[in-house]
Scaffold this active site. Structure first.
Site, PDB file in Angstrom:
ATOM      1  N   ILE A 117       0.823  -1.215   0.000  1.00  0.00           N
ATOM      2  CA  ILE A 117       0.000   0.000   0.000  1.00  0.00           C
ATOM      3  C   ILE A 117       0.857   1.264   0.000  1.00  0.00           C
ATOM      4  CG2 ILE A 117      -0.328   0.232   2.522  1.00  0.00           C
ATOM      5  CD1 ILE A 117      -3.364   0.767   1.771  1.00  0.00           C
ATOM      6  N   VAL A 170       0.932  -2.755   8.251  1.00  0.00           N
ATOM      7  CA  VAL A 170       0.716  -1.589   7.397  1.00  0.00           C
ATOM      8  C   VAL A 170       1.230  -0.320   8.096  1.00  0.00           C
ATOM      9  CG1 VAL A 170      -1.076  -0.125   6.379  1.00  0.00           C
ATOM     10  CG2 VAL A 170      -1.292  -2.601   6.255  1.00  0.00           C
ATOM     11  N   ASP A 171       0.918  -0.218   9.370  1.00  0.00           N
ATOM     12  CA  ASP A 171       1.306   0.954  10.158  1.00  0.00           C
ATOM     13  C   ASP A 171       2.824   1.174  10.122  1.00  0.00           C
ATOM     14  OD1 ASP A 171       0.788   3.050  11.834  1.00  0.00           O
ATOM     15  OD2 ASP A 171       0.364   1.838  13.599  1.00  0.00           O
ATOM     16  N   SER A 227      -7.771  -4.961   9.932  1.00  0.00           N
ATOM     17  CA  SER A 227      -7.975  -5.955  11.008  1.00  0.00           C
ATOM     18  C   SER A 227      -7.568  -7.389  10.652  1.00  0.00           C
ATOM     19  CB  SER A 227      -9.438  -5.988  11.513  1.00  0.00           C
ATOM     20  OG  SER A 227      -9.714  -4.864  12.303  1.00  0.00           O
ATOM     21  N   THR A 228      -7.077  -7.627   9.431  1.00  0.00           N
ATOM     22  CA  THR A 228      -6.802  -9.025   9.048  1.00  0.00           C
ATOM     23  C   THR A 228      -5.367  -9.471   9.341  1.00  0.00           C
ATOM     24  OG1 THR A 228      -6.159  -8.454   6.781  1.00  0.00           O
ATOM     25  CG2 THR A 228      -8.498  -8.926   7.184  1.00  0.00           C
ATOM     26  N   GLY A 229      -4.571  -8.598   9.942  1.00  0.00           N
ATOM     27  CA  GLY A 229      -3.190  -8.967  10.272  1.00  0.00           C
ATOM     28  C   GLY A 229      -3.081  -9.324  11.732  1.00  0.00           C
ATOM     29  N   VAL A 230      -2.388  -8.472  12.462  1.00  0.00           N
ATOM     30  CA  VAL A 230      -2.199  -8.674  13.903  1.00  0.00           C
ATOM     31  C   VAL A 230      -3.549  -8.804  14.625  1.00  0.00           C
ATOM     32  CG1 VAL A 230      -1.286  -7.554  15.984  1.00  0.00           C
ATOM     33  CG2 VAL A 230       0.008  -7.452  13.867  1.00  0.00           C
ATOM     34  N   TYR A 231      -4.599  -8.158  14.086  1.00  0.00           N
ATOM     35  CA  TYR A 231      -5.913  -8.189  14.746  1.00  0.00           C
ATOM     36  C   TYR A 231      -6.751  -9.411  14.368  1.00  0.00           C
ATOM     37  CZ  TYR A 231      -5.152  -3.478  16.703  1.00  0.00           C
ATOM     38  OH  TYR A 231      -4.680  -2.388  17.399  1.00  0.00           O
TER      39      TYR A 231
END
Ligand code: ADP
Length: 171
Positions: A11, A33-34, A122-126
């Protein structure tokens, strides 16, 4: 009329008006992403996030809400930070995940952004399951009234891309 497009990739390499960050409520950086956005965008983004923590969001950005900052050195005008819900096996609230997409588009409209890139929030670490997250993302964008002309979902790997493609086709 909003067109939804899909891209497999990073991204932080997108040329768009606004890049959405799957942030955490501290707004002070994280992984996924962050981390990539802050690394590539440079220190101006973190400085703007610190200002937000010192003013409007003393307790952090609540889950499901969104706020914009500069995009620093990214090829975009703004980063829109939003905080996805953490998936819980005991039951998670899909309306909070939908809210991330809706609120990000509302902020994009306020800014006048016409092209917006979203990650699979929300589909990674979350840990939100990809199929469910993709369905919520696609349905919410379709149902949201916005002047944004292109919503580009940027999926990091082939599997996520395939799941979003299926969601978009309604299968
Ligand atoms: P969250 O904390 O909301 O789960 P993450 O950043 O951990 O956010 O992950 C969200 C999704 O973004 C995941 O599917 C992950 O594979 C993907 N991802 C990680 N890095 C990038 C990147 N640079 N570009 C696009 N997607 C990414």
């Amino acid at each position: 009329m909003t067109t939804i497009t899909l891209v497999q990739g990073d991204i932080t390499e997108q040329s768009v008006d606004a890049i959405v960050n799957a942030a955490n409520s501290s707004l002070l950086g994280g992984g996924g992403v962050d981390g990539a956005i802050h690394r590539r965008g440079g220190p101006a983004i973190l400085a703007a996030c610190r200002d937000l923590r010192a003013s409007r969001y003393g307790k952090g950005l609540p889950t499901g809400q969104a706020v914009a900052t500069t995009a620093g050195r990214l090829d975009a005008r703004w980063v829109i930070h939003t905080v996805g819900p953490v998936w819980q096996p005991s039951g998670s609230d899909p309306s909070l995940l939908a809210s991330c997409y809706r609120e990000s588009l509302r902020i994009a409209d306020e800014l006048g952004a016409r092209t917006v890139a979203f990650p699979a929030i929300s589909t990674g670490v979350y840990r939100w399951p990809m199929e469910d997250a993709a369905r919520i993302a696609v349905e919410t964008v379709r149902d949201t009234e916005t002047a944004v002309e292109e919503v580009r979902f940027v999926l990091f790997d082939e599997r996520a891309y395939g799941v979003f493609a299926a969601s978009l086709k309604g299968v």
